[in-house]
Enzyme design. Structure first.
Site, short mmCIF file in Angstrom:
data_model
loop_
_atom_site.label_atom_id
_atom_site.label_comp_id
_atom_site.label_asym_id
_atom_site.label_seq_id
_atom_site.Cartn_x
_atom_site.Cartn_y
_atom_site.Cartn_z
N GLY A 293 33.06 39.86 18.88
CA GLY A 293 33.76 40.32 20.08
C GLY A 293 34.38 39.14 20.81
O GLY A 293 34.47 38.04 20.24
N GLY B 74 33.37 37.14 23.27
CA GLY B 74 32.53 35.96 23.47
C GLY B 74 32.37 35.17 22.18
O GLY B 74 32.55 33.94 22.15
N ASP C 93 32.08 48.28 22.62
CA ASP C 93 32.66 48.39 23.97
C ASP C 93 34.18 48.59 23.95
O ASP C 93 34.76 49.02 24.94
CB ASP C 93 32.33 47.13 24.78
CG ASP C 93 30.85 46.80 24.79
OD1 ASP C 93 30.04 47.75 24.72
OD2 ASP C 93 30.49 45.62 24.85
N ARG D 21 19.94 72.90 34.42
CA ARG D 21 19.78 71.50 34.86
C ARG D 21 21.09 70.73 34.85
O ARG D 21 22.04 71.08 34.16
CB ARG D 21 18.82 70.77 33.90
CG ARG D 21 17.38 71.10 34.17
CD ARG D 21 16.47 70.45 33.15
NE ARG D 21 15.08 70.67 33.49
CZ ARG D 21 14.07 70.51 32.67
NH1 ARG D 21 14.28 70.14 31.42
NH2 ARG D 21 12.83 70.71 33.06
N GLU E 57 27.26 52.11 31.80
CA GLU E 57 26.17 51.24 32.26
C GLU E 57 26.58 50.26 33.37
O GLU E 57 25.72 49.80 34.13
CB GLU E 57 25.58 50.46 31.08
CG GLU E 57 26.56 49.51 30.41
CD GLU E 57 25.95 48.74 29.24
OE1 GLU E 57 24.76 48.90 28.95
OE2 GLU E 57 26.69 47.94 28.62
N ARG F 47 17.88 65.59 34.87
CA ARG F 47 17.20 64.74 33.90
C ARG F 47 18.18 63.67 33.42
O ARG F 47 19.40 63.91 33.36
CB ARG F 47 16.71 65.54 32.69
CG ARG F 47 15.62 66.55 33.03
CD ARG F 47 14.31 65.89 33.42
NE ARG F 47 13.25 66.86 33.60
CZ ARG F 47 12.94 67.47 34.76
NH1 ARG F 47 13.66 67.19 35.84
NH2 ARG F 47 11.96 68.33 34.81
N HIS G 144 20.64 51.54 22.43
CA HIS G 144 21.08 50.95 21.16
C HIS G 144 21.30 51.96 20.05
O HIS G 144 21.80 51.60 18.98
CB HIS G 144 20.08 49.87 20.74
CG HIS G 144 20.08 48.71 21.68
ND1 HIS G 144 19.41 48.74 22.87
CD2 HIS G 144 20.72 47.52 21.62
CE1 HIS G 144 19.62 47.59 23.51
NE2 HIS G 144 20.41 46.84 22.78
N GLN H 218 23.53 53.87 20.04
CA GLN H 218 25.00 53.84 19.88
C GLN H 218 25.46 52.76 18.91
O GLN H 218 26.60 52.77 18.45
CB GLN H 218 25.67 53.58 21.24
CG GLN H 218 25.47 54.71 22.21
CD GLN H 218 25.60 54.25 23.67
OE1 GLN H 218 26.63 54.39 24.27
NE2 GLN H 218 24.53 53.71 24.22
N ARG H 219 24.61 51.80 18.65
CA ARG H 219 25.03 50.68 17.78
C ARG H 219 24.62 50.87 16.33
O ARG H 219 25.16 50.22 15.43
CB ARG H 219 24.42 49.38 18.32
CG ARG H 219 24.92 49.02 19.70
CD ARG H 219 25.30 47.57 19.79
NE ARG H 219 24.27 46.67 19.38
CZ ARG H 219 23.68 45.77 20.18
NH1 ARG H 219 24.02 45.71 21.45
NH2 ARG H 219 22.79 44.95 19.72
O1 F6P Z 1 28.43 44.42 23.80
C1 F6P Z 1 27.71 45.40 23.12
C2 F6P Z 1 26.51 45.86 23.92
O2 F6P Z 1 25.88 46.89 23.21
C3 F6P Z 1 26.84 46.32 25.34
O3 F6P Z 1 27.42 47.60 25.38
C4 F6P Z 1 25.49 46.20 25.98
O4 F6P Z 1 25.62 45.99 27.37
C5 F6P Z 1 24.89 44.99 25.31
O5 F6P Z 1 25.60 44.80 24.10
C6 F6P Z 1 23.42 45.11 25.00
O6 F6P Z 1 22.98 43.89 24.49
P1 F6P Z 1 21.59 43.68 23.77
O7 F6P Z 1 21.73 44.16 22.35
O8 F6P Z 1 21.37 42.21 23.84
O9 F6P Z 1 20.55 44.46 24.50
#
Ligand code: F6P
Length: 366
Positions: A117, A119, A143, A178, A238, A279, A285, A287-288
């Site tokens: 990404g 960074g 993201d 809800r 977030e 709720r 994570h 999502q990853r």
């Molecule tokens: O940049 C990807 C991301 O999943 C962000 O959406 C989230 O804020 C961050 O990384 C979470 O980081 P880590 O895996 O260090 O908890």
């Protein structure tokens, strides 16, 4: 097999996402068509700080078939430990860039492909300039906040996961009368929330780019109720701030701070304002991970092939990008200089408003 004509290296850096293995596969397959050898560097640049460097040879027989369907990265990755200010065991920060550059040069590779990404690409680009080695960047991030490229690897899968979460929350919300709040990732950009919110039929979508008020949200839910709806779906990104204007974050091992938790604060306020059972689900994570979507595999494949083609043409310091139904390449500096937030008057914001979705700044229903 003939003696390889060229040797290149590849690494994954920053947070993982679905589709990284599909990029690695595409690079290896394309390189093999040119009779090039590919070396994988483990754990981002950290693999180069080990003695001997932690690397693995990548060949068609170890990356094809199964691997590209898997989430994560077979090379490992890291989103901590900037080589220019590396945290040492005694608590000090040390510039270890020289060690990384020396180790990379000893591998005898003609170029490095870095999948990362903004960074990670900024760090890799600085290393490449300092070390004088050729670099190609491939954008990945759930993201989708890198400028220039319309899509980064991993975003589509993350959106699919968040959309599925809404599909699963809707029936339970309706069964119990809800309000369901779903907090999604995205760092300072609301792309996942907005895209999944539209796709998953959310009633309210809160993103960091658009200020909200609980009064507007409550008024919107009240109108929905008056129209006969017994539930509501709220998506919160977030990095949405509290009503006092603060980000909500959690501290993790090693002093790492990460966004997360705003969903609970907003959930409690909506419950109070709407006098309704609420709720909160923080998707995190999930999502990853998991299998990459078809679109992420396609993007990964197109980016991987194009990246090797750039090396073949001797074009470096470029990042591959998706633009207007094609892969293009842009300078890495241009790619990372602009943080891509949601455009407040962009198509998806207009679409959401047109669907009567509340974005927190007004109640679109009359
Ligand atoms: O940049 C990807 C991301 O999943 C962000 O959406 C989230 O804020 C961050 O990384 C979470 O980081 P880590 O895996 O260090 O908890």
């Amino acid at each position: 097999m003939n003696t390889p004509a060229k040797r290149i290296a590849i690494l994954t850096s920053g947070g993982d996402c679905a589709g990284l293995n599909a990029v690695i596969r595409a690079v290896v397959l394309r390189a093999e068509t040119l009779n090039w050898e590919v070396i994988g560097i483990m754990d981002g640049t950290h693999g180069l700080l080990e003695n001997p460097p932690h690397v693995m040879p990548l060949r068609m027989d170890n990356v094809d078939t199964v691997v590209m369907r898997q989430g994560g990265t077979i090379l490992g990755t890291t989103n901590k430990g900037d080589p220019f200010a590396y945290p040492m065991p005694d608590g000090t920060l040390k510039d270890r860039s020289g060690e990384i550059i020396d180790a990379f040069k000893k591998l005898g590779c003609e170029a490095l492909i870095g999948i990362g990404g903004d960074g990670s690409l900024a760090i890799l680009s600085r290393l490449a300039k300092q070390g004088g080695f050729p670099l190609i960047g491939i954008p990945k991030t759930i993201d989708n906040d890198l400028g220039v490229t319309e899509m980064s690897v991993g975003f589509d899968t993350a959106v699919a996961v968040a959309t599925e979460a809404l599909d699963r929350l809707q029936p339970t919300a309706a069964s119990h009368d809800r309000i369901m709040v779903l907090e999604v990732m995205g760092r300072d950009a609301g792309h996942i929330a907005l895209t999944a919110g539209i796709a998953g039929g959310a009633d309210v979508i809160l993103i960091p780019e658009i200020p909200y008020s609980i009064t507007n949200i409550a008024a919107h839910i009240k109108i929905l109720r008056q129209r006969g709806r017994n539930f509501a779906l709220v998506v919160v990104s977030e990095a949405v701030k509290t009503p006092d204007g603060d980000n909500v974050s959690q501290n993790f091992f090693g002093g790492q701070k990460r966004l997360g938790g705003i969903g609970h604060i907003i959930g409690a306020q909506i419950a109070e304002a709407c006098q309704a059972e609420t709720r909160v689900t923080v998707l995190g994570h999930v999502q990853r991970g998991g299998q990459p979507s078809a679109h992420d595999r396609l993007l990964a494949s197109a980016f991987g092939v194009y990246a090797v083609n750039l090396i073949q043409k001797g074009q470096f310091d470029r990042m591959v990008a998706w633009h207007d139904r094609s892969v293009i390449d842009v300078s890495i500096a241009d790619a990372i200089k602009h943080y891509q937030c949601v455009e407040k008057d962009g198509t998806l914001v207009k679409t959401a408003r047109g669907l009567g979705i509340c974005l927190g700044d007004e109640t679109p229903l009359k």
